[in-house]
Design a protein around this motif. Structure first.
Motif, PDB file in Angstrom:
ATOM      1  N   ASP A 109      32.023 -15.934 -46.944  1.00 23.04           N
ATOM      2  CA  ASP A 109      32.557 -16.523 -45.418  1.00 23.04           C
ATOM      3  C   ASP A 109      33.014 -15.115 -44.690  1.00 23.04           C
ATOM      4  OD1 ASP A 109      31.497 -19.057 -45.129  1.00 23.04           O
ATOM      5  OD2 ASP A 109      33.430 -19.856 -45.939  1.00 23.04           O
ATOM      6  N   ASN A 110      32.420 -14.093 -45.146  1.00 23.46           N
ATOM      7  CA  ASN A 110      32.622 -12.830 -44.073  1.00 23.46           C
ATOM      8  C   ASN A 110      31.760 -12.924 -42.806  1.00 23.46           C
ATOM      9  OD1 ASN A 110      34.405 -11.388 -45.896  1.00 23.46           O
ATOM     10  ND2 ASN A 110      32.605 -10.733 -47.136  1.00 23.46           N
ATOM     11  N   GLU A 111      32.232 -12.092 -41.774  1.00 18.79           N
ATOM     12  CA  GLU A 111      31.327 -12.285 -40.560  1.00 18.79           C
ATOM     13  C   GLU A 111      29.907 -12.513 -40.806  1.00 18.79           C
ATOM     14  OE1 GLU A 111      34.207 -10.673 -41.043  1.00 18.79           O
ATOM     15  OE2 GLU A 111      35.295 -11.666 -39.441  1.00 18.79           O
ATOM     16  N   PRO A 112      29.126 -13.497 -40.064  1.00 18.73           N
ATOM     17  CA  PRO A 112      27.648 -13.368 -40.167  1.00 18.73           C
ATOM     18  C   PRO A 112      26.917 -12.575 -39.181  1.00 18.73           C
ATOM     19  CG  PRO A 112      28.564 -15.205 -38.837  1.00 18.73           C
ATOM     20  CD  PRO A 112      29.900 -14.392 -39.230  1.00 18.73           C
ATOM     21  N   MET A 113      25.941 -12.014 -39.797  1.00 20.37           N
ATOM     22  CA  MET A 113      24.761 -11.526 -38.772  1.00 20.37           C
ATOM     23  C   MET A 113      24.140 -12.698 -38.041  1.00 20.37           C
ATOM     24  SD  MET A 113      24.626  -8.296 -39.092  1.00 20.37           S
ATOM     25  CE  MET A 113      25.403  -6.656 -39.954  1.00 20.37           C
ATOM     26  N   CYS A 114      23.920 -12.519 -36.629  1.00 24.93           N
ATOM     27  CA  CYS A 114      23.314 -13.609 -35.916  1.00 24.93           C
ATOM     28  C   CYS A 114      22.269 -12.788 -34.976  1.00 24.93           C
ATOM     29  CB  CYS A 114      24.454 -14.031 -35.091  1.00 24.93           C
ATOM     30  SG  CYS A 114      25.764 -14.812 -35.954  1.00 24.93           S
ATOM     31  N   LEU A 115      21.249 -13.719 -34.587  1.00 26.74           N
ATOM     32  CA  LEU A 115      20.407 -13.594 -33.297  1.00 26.74           C
ATOM     33  C   LEU A 115      20.884 -14.023 -32.187  1.00 26.74           C
ATOM     34  CD1 LEU A 115      17.547 -12.311 -33.726  1.00 26.74           C
ATOM     35  CD2 LEU A 115      16.600 -14.574 -33.500  1.00 26.74           C
ATOM     36  N   ASP A 116      20.919 -13.088 -31.100  1.00 28.73           N
ATOM     37  CA  ASP A 116      21.547 -13.664 -29.771  1.00 28.73           C
ATOM     38  C   ASP A 116      20.407 -13.932 -28.928  1.00 28.73           C
ATOM     39  OD1 ASP A 116      22.660 -13.655 -27.499  1.00 28.73           O
ATOM     40  OD2 ASP A 116      23.810 -12.015 -27.568  1.00 28.73           O
ATOM     41  N   THR A 117      20.232 -15.413 -28.933  1.00 25.85           N
ATOM     42  CA  THR A 117      19.134 -16.022 -28.295  1.00 25.85           C
ATOM     43  C   THR A 117      19.377 -16.046 -26.791  1.00 25.85           C
ATOM     44  OG1 THR A 117      20.039 -18.103 -28.789  1.00 25.85           O
ATOM     45  CG2 THR A 117      18.858 -17.589 -30.199  1.00 25.85           C
ATOM     46  N   SER A 118      20.684 -15.648 -26.418  1.00 23.03           N
ATOM     47  CA  SER A 118      20.764 -15.599 -24.828  1.00 23.03           C
ATOM     48  C   SER A 118      20.126 -14.362 -24.360  1.00 23.03           C
ATOM     49  CB  SER A 118      22.176 -15.738 -24.554  1.00 23.03           C
ATOM     50  OG  SER A 118      23.056 -14.569 -24.824  1.00 23.03           O
ATOM     51  N   VAL A 119      19.665 -13.598 -25.053  1.00 24.37           N
ATOM     52  CA  VAL A 119      19.129 -12.045 -24.429  1.00 24.37           C
ATOM     53  C   VAL A 119      17.865 -11.796 -25.116  1.00 24.37           C
ATOM     54  CG1 VAL A 119      19.632  -9.543 -24.584  1.00 24.37           C
ATOM     55  CG2 VAL A 119      21.608 -11.144 -24.407  1.00 24.37           C
ATOM     56  N   VAL A 120      16.845 -11.399 -24.236  1.00 23.96           N
ATOM     57  CA  VAL A 120      15.525 -10.983 -24.674  1.00 23.96           C
ATOM     58  C   VAL A 120      15.173  -9.960 -24.053  1.00 23.96           C
ATOM     59  CG1 VAL A 120      13.164 -11.500 -24.714  1.00 23.96           C
ATOM     60  CG2 VAL A 120      14.900 -13.477 -25.048  1.00 23.96           C
ATOM     61  N   ILE A 121      14.975  -8.820 -24.773  1.00 24.67           N
ATOM     62  CA  ILE A 121      14.818  -7.416 -24.050  1.00 24.67           C
ATOM     63  C   ILE A 121      13.315  -7.071 -24.928  1.00 24.67           C
ATOM     64  CG2 ILE A 121      15.357  -5.009 -23.952  1.00 24.67           C
ATOM     65  CD1 ILE A 121      18.407  -6.104 -23.760  1.00 24.67           C
ATOM     66  N   ASP A 122      12.337  -6.771 -23.939  1.00 24.34           N
ATOM     67  CA  ASP A 122      11.076  -6.279 -24.669  1.00 24.34           C
ATOM     68  C   ASP A 122      10.621  -7.326 -25.579  1.00 24.34           C
ATOM     69  OD1 ASP A 122      11.150  -4.246 -23.009  1.00 24.34           O
ATOM     70  OD2 ASP A 122      12.164  -2.764 -24.413  1.00 24.34           O
ATOM     71  N   GLY A 123      10.827  -8.792 -25.216  1.00 24.67           N
ATOM     72  CA  GLY A 123      10.438  -9.746 -26.134  1.00 24.67           C
ATOM     73  C   GLY A 123      11.352 -10.037 -27.237  1.00 24.67           C
ATOM     74  N   GLU A 124      12.237  -9.093 -27.613  1.00 26.08           N
ATOM     75  CA  GLU A 124      13.339  -9.253 -28.732  1.00 26.08           C
ATOM     76  C   GLU A 124      14.546  -9.896 -28.369  1.00 26.08           C
ATOM     77  OE1 GLU A 124      12.466  -8.915 -31.967  1.00 26.08           O
ATOM     78  OE2 GLU A 124      10.510  -7.627 -31.692  1.00 26.08           O
ATOM     79  N   ASN A 125      15.004 -10.763 -29.530  1.00 24.11           N
ATOM     80  CA  ASN A 125      16.632 -11.145 -29.577  1.00 24.11           C
ATOM     81  C   ASN A 125      17.177 -10.124 -30.292  1.00 24.11           C
ATOM     82  OD1 ASN A 125      15.187 -14.109 -29.979  1.00 24.11           O
ATOM     83  ND2 ASN A 125      16.196 -13.772 -28.258  1.00 24.11           N
ATOM     84  N   PRO A 126      18.418  -9.530 -29.936  1.00 23.02           N
ATOM     85  CA  PRO A 126      19.132  -8.534 -30.646  1.00 23.02           C
ATOM     86  C   PRO A 126      19.751  -9.262 -31.725  1.00 23.02           C
ATOM     87  CG  PRO A 126      20.297  -8.849 -28.442  1.00 23.02           C
ATOM     88  CD  PRO A 126      18.916  -9.779 -28.430  1.00 23.02           C
ATOM     89  N   VAL A 127      20.223  -8.267 -32.800  1.00 12.50           N
ATOM     90  CA  VAL A 127      20.857  -8.990 -33.836  1.00 12.50           C
ATOM     91  C   VAL A 127      22.458  -8.244 -33.465  1.00 12.50           C
ATOM     92  CG1 VAL A 127      21.331  -8.717 -36.393  1.00 12.50           C
ATOM     93  CG2 VAL A 127      18.957  -8.779 -35.414  1.00 12.50           C
ATOM     94  N   VAL A 128      23.482  -9.402 -33.821  1.00 13.75           N
ATOM     95  CA  VAL A 128      24.594  -9.148 -33.521  1.00 13.75           C
ATOM     96  C   VAL A 128      25.474  -9.702 -34.687  1.00 13.75           C
ATOM     97  CG1 VAL A 128      24.416  -9.304 -31.143  1.00 13.75           C
ATOM     98  CG2 VAL A 128      25.222 -11.384 -32.444  1.00 13.75           C
TER      99      VAL A 128
END
Length: 162
Positions: A109-128
């Motif tokens: 339960d450390n901090e998770p890696m996520c996909l930010d679906t609120s942002v699309v740049i050049d067809g990609e969701n960033p990883v946060v």
């Protein structure tokens, strides 16, 4: 570092056990657009770009030490869905925002890696990275899933000259 395609990255991952017996690779199995759509509807998100390509090709999984949450063709509301819901529950000091989906969960339960679906740049969701335990802040890690995945796999690739 060049941004390789998901197919190229998966091919390189699949070569690792042949070179290093200590490396275990396990894929869930190719998914499909229907399974992804079920997850998208359940979480009210839209998944684009290389993460979608990765799920279509592999379903999720990979290296045991770098396991990517799945969207299984046979059970789309397991894996990624369950990991995301886990961090949206009341026990979290800072619940996961609705626009983030967990793509890599640490079972300590450390901090998770996520996909930010609120942002699309050049067809990609960033990883946060989501700091649910301390501040609730979101730190951008990569512009795309393929960039993130390739970067975190590079020590394995470099050590094995792949």
């Amino acid at each position: 570092m060049n941004d390789s395609s998901i197919s190229e990255i998966v091919t390189r991952v699949n070569q690792l056990p042949d070179i290093d017996e200590s490396v275990d690779v396990s894929w869930v199995g190719a998914s499909d657009d229907t399974a992804i759509k079920i997850l998208e509807n359940a979480l009210d998100v839209n998944i684009t770009g290389s993460f979608r390509d990765f799920i279509l090709q592999t379903g999720g999984g990979g290296l045991e030490d770098l396991y990517i949450s799945s969207i299984s063709k046979d059970a789309p509301l397991s894996g990624c869905y369950e990991d995301t819901i886990h961090y949206r529950q009341d026990w979290c000091p800072h619940k996961l925002p609705d626009h983030l989906i967990v793509i890599q969960r640490d079972f300590d339960d450390n901090e998770p890696m996520c996909l930010d679906t609120s942002v699309v740049i050049d067809g990609e969701n960033p990883v946060v990275l989501y700091y649910y335990q301390s501040t609730g802040n979101i730190e951008k890690i990569a512009d795309s899933f393929s960039s993130y995945y390739q970067e975190f796999l590079s020590p394995y690739f470099d050590a094995n000259d792949i």
